[in-house]
Write a protein that holds these residues in place. Structure first.
Motif, PDB file in Angstrom:
ATOM      1  N   ASP A 327       0.804  -1.214   0.000  1.00  0.00           N
ATOM      2  CA  ASP A 327       0.000   0.000   0.000  1.00  0.00           C
ATOM      3  C   ASP A 327       0.838   1.265   0.000  1.00  0.00           C
ATOM      4  O   ASP A 327       0.302   2.360   0.180  1.00  0.00           O
ATOM      5  N   THR A 388      -5.310   3.925  -1.173  1.00  0.00           N
ATOM      6  CA  THR A 388      -6.384   4.266  -0.235  1.00  0.00           C
ATOM      7  C   THR A 388      -6.301   3.495   1.077  1.00  0.00           C
ATOM      8  O   THR A 388      -6.896   3.903   2.075  1.00  0.00           O
ATOM      9  N   HIS A 389      -5.561   2.372   1.088  1.00  0.00           N
ATOM     10  CA  HIS A 389      -5.461   1.564   2.308  1.00  0.00           C
ATOM     11  C   HIS A 389      -4.212   1.890   3.119  1.00  0.00           C
ATOM     12  O   HIS A 389      -3.960   1.237   4.146  1.00  0.00           O
ATOM     13  N   TYR A 390      -3.433   2.878   2.678  1.00  0.00           N
ATOM     14  CA  TYR A 390      -2.214   3.234   3.410  1.00  0.00           C
ATOM     15  C   TYR A 390      -2.578   3.815   4.775  1.00  0.00           C
ATOM     16  O   TYR A 390      -3.454   4.668   4.878  1.00  0.00           O
ATOM     17  N   GLN A 399      -2.811   8.394  -0.110  1.00  0.00           N
ATOM     18  CA  GLN A 399      -4.193   7.917   0.000  1.00  0.00           C
ATOM     19  C   GLN A 399      -5.083   8.470  -1.099  1.00  0.00           C
ATOM     20  O   GLN A 399      -6.145   7.904  -1.395  1.00  0.00           O
ATOM     21  N   ASP A 402      -6.323   6.635  -6.141  1.00  0.00           N
ATOM     22  CA  ASP A 402      -7.404   5.651  -6.143  1.00  0.00           C
ATOM     23  C   ASP A 402      -7.745   5.301  -7.591  1.00  0.00           C
ATOM     24  O   ASP A 402      -8.436   6.039  -8.282  1.00  0.00           O
TER      25      ASP A 402
END
Length: 459
Positions: A327, A388-390, A399, A402
């Motif tokens: 991520d 987005t999952h950082y 983030q 996407d």
């Protein structure tokens, strides 16, 4: 869907096997044997084997921003003006003195290289802050000329093992000089290179500073894509092993103090005969994990590339796939070229969770009676960039990425002089275009580069 595509790709390759194997390269095993000769035994003396060599490089580039990409011009009094273009034109010269090794069991040697750059383009509005291309002062004005010690080290050799202390050049998958500007980078530290076996060698080193391509002073190490976090120590260890005549492998590890541990495995295998059809397969894999006090936050990244290059006489075709599993960016040290991945091109294609694919074609005109002249063209595309999952840390801002994507294409030609007083001089011209979605880090721009390099020998 992924499995199906890969299966079809594998089957398509198997269809070429009979032709590739028509004149197969040797797959013979190479036993691990100690060298019977010693480089130190052949030492000619400190002065007797010394040399003064160098090169001068004329480096020109013209960039044009697209889709709103601009560079800043410092107008003074805190005012910054934006421009959609940036020009670079510099002349970089290296003069290198290398002594021979003294005779005896332990040989001593030294290497000193003076680096000099002259800014041929000095227009403040044209160089647009300089970046890592033109050295500028605090007002954004180009420094017209500057000099530094690019290399300055002492060496001690026993047999085929060399210990080097001082400013030096390294080229490993986890710490490598970068030479794509008028001058290359170098590193301050201590290293050991041992080549006591015919098909196995080792590297070991610890480094504290980097000498950047476009700076006069030494700098602390920092990551290429992070938030500017620095470190005072980088340790590396690795080996290169050739188990088969057709197969070379590398295994390396590095510790960037309080930032990460990084591990690398690479392999290159040759099959067939280029006069009929040769196939070179390249595989590169990096594992990066936060270490020590984790200044950059949590890092857990697996990145690999797989390339296939088919060669028939003067023609070569390359297909390469690359994937980042993590991520955060696949990252490496700033002012280094420690990214031994197939799709490190104009863009590095190293975004979080990014996949990329490249197609490239090369033509060597030696096969048509013009040795030294080469042409190339390529295109690459990256997709699925998702940060987005950082969870936060050294890559904050990622983030916003996407579903980002980007692509590039480029073509170039180069010529190396084959004989005469300018032998080994090269001229290379390239044109690249990159287009990116809104939050992809590289942005959109076109670039033309013309680089001429002339080597020389004084002594």
């Amino acid at each position: 869907m992924k499995i199906t595509k890969r299966a079809v790709f594998t089957l398509s390759l198997s269809g070429f096997a009979p032709l590739v194997l028509a004149d197969e390269a040797s797959q013979a095993f190479i036993p691990l044997t100690v060298k019977t000769s010693s480089a130190q035994d052949e030492a000619k003396g400190f002065i007797e084997d010394s040399s003064v060599t160098g090169s001068t490089r004329n480096w020109f580039a013209k960039e044009k921003g697209k889709r709103g990409l601009t560079w800043g011009i410092n107008k003074g009094n805190g005012v910054t003006e934006r421009t959609g273009s940036r020009d670079t034109w510099v002349q970089g010269t290296i003069v290198n003195y290398t002594s021979g090794f003294t005779q005896g069991t332990v040989g001593l040697s030294t290497e000193v290289a003076a680096y000099n750059t002259v800014a041929l383009e000095q227009g403040k509005g044209r160089v647009a802050g300089g970046g890592n291309r033109t050295l500028t002062d605090h007002n954004g004005e180009a420094v017209d000329q500057w000099t530094k010690a690019g290399l300055a080290n002492l060496k001690a050799r026993v047999s085929n093992t060399v210990l080097t202390a001082g400013r030096q050049s390294m080229n490993t998958p986890v710490l490598a000089f970068i030479g794509n500007r008028a001058l290359p980078s170098s590193f301050e530290g201590v290293s050991l290179h041992s080549a006591e076996f015919d098909n196995l060698d080792f590297d070991l080193g610890t480094f504290s500073r980097v000498s950047p391509r476009t700076e006069q002073s030494l700098s602390k190490f920092r990551t290429e894509y992070g938030n500017g976090t620095t470190t005072d120590q980088v340790n590396i260890f690795g080996l290169n092993y050739q188990p088969l005549k057709s197969l070379t492998t590398s295994l390396y590890a590095s510790n960037v103090k309080d930032v990460w541990n990084q591990y690398y495995f690479g392999a290159s295998h040759e099959l067939g005969d280029a006069s009929v059809l040769g196939l070179t397969t390249g595989f590169n894999y990096y594992k990066t994990k936060d270490a020590g006090s984790s200044k950059m936050g949590a890092i857990d990244n697996d990145t690999y590339s797989l390339s296939l290059t088919a060669t028939h006489k003067a023609h070569s075709l390359t297909l390469a796939f690359q994937e980042v599993r993590g991520d955060e960016y696949f990252d490496y040290l700033h002012e280094t070229n420690a990214i031994f991945l197939a799709n490190s091109l104009f863009s590095d294609y190293n975004g979080p969770n990014e996949k990329s694919f490249q197609v490239g074609y090369g033509l060597d005109m030696a096969g048509y009676g013009v040795p030294g002249l080469k042409f190339s063209v390529y295109t690459a595309r990256g997709w699925g960039i998702d940060g987005t999952h950082y969870k936060g840390g050294g890559y904050d801002g990622i983030q916003a990425q996407d579903g980002e994507s980007h692509y590039e294409y480029g073509f170039g030609t180069s010529y190396a002089v084959q004989s005469g007083p300018l032998k080994a001089s090269t001229v290379r011209a390239t044109y690249s275009a990159h287009r990116a979605s809104a939050n992809q880090v590289d942005g959109s721009l076109n670039e033309l580069r013309v680089v001429t390099t002339i080597p020389f020998q004084i002594l």
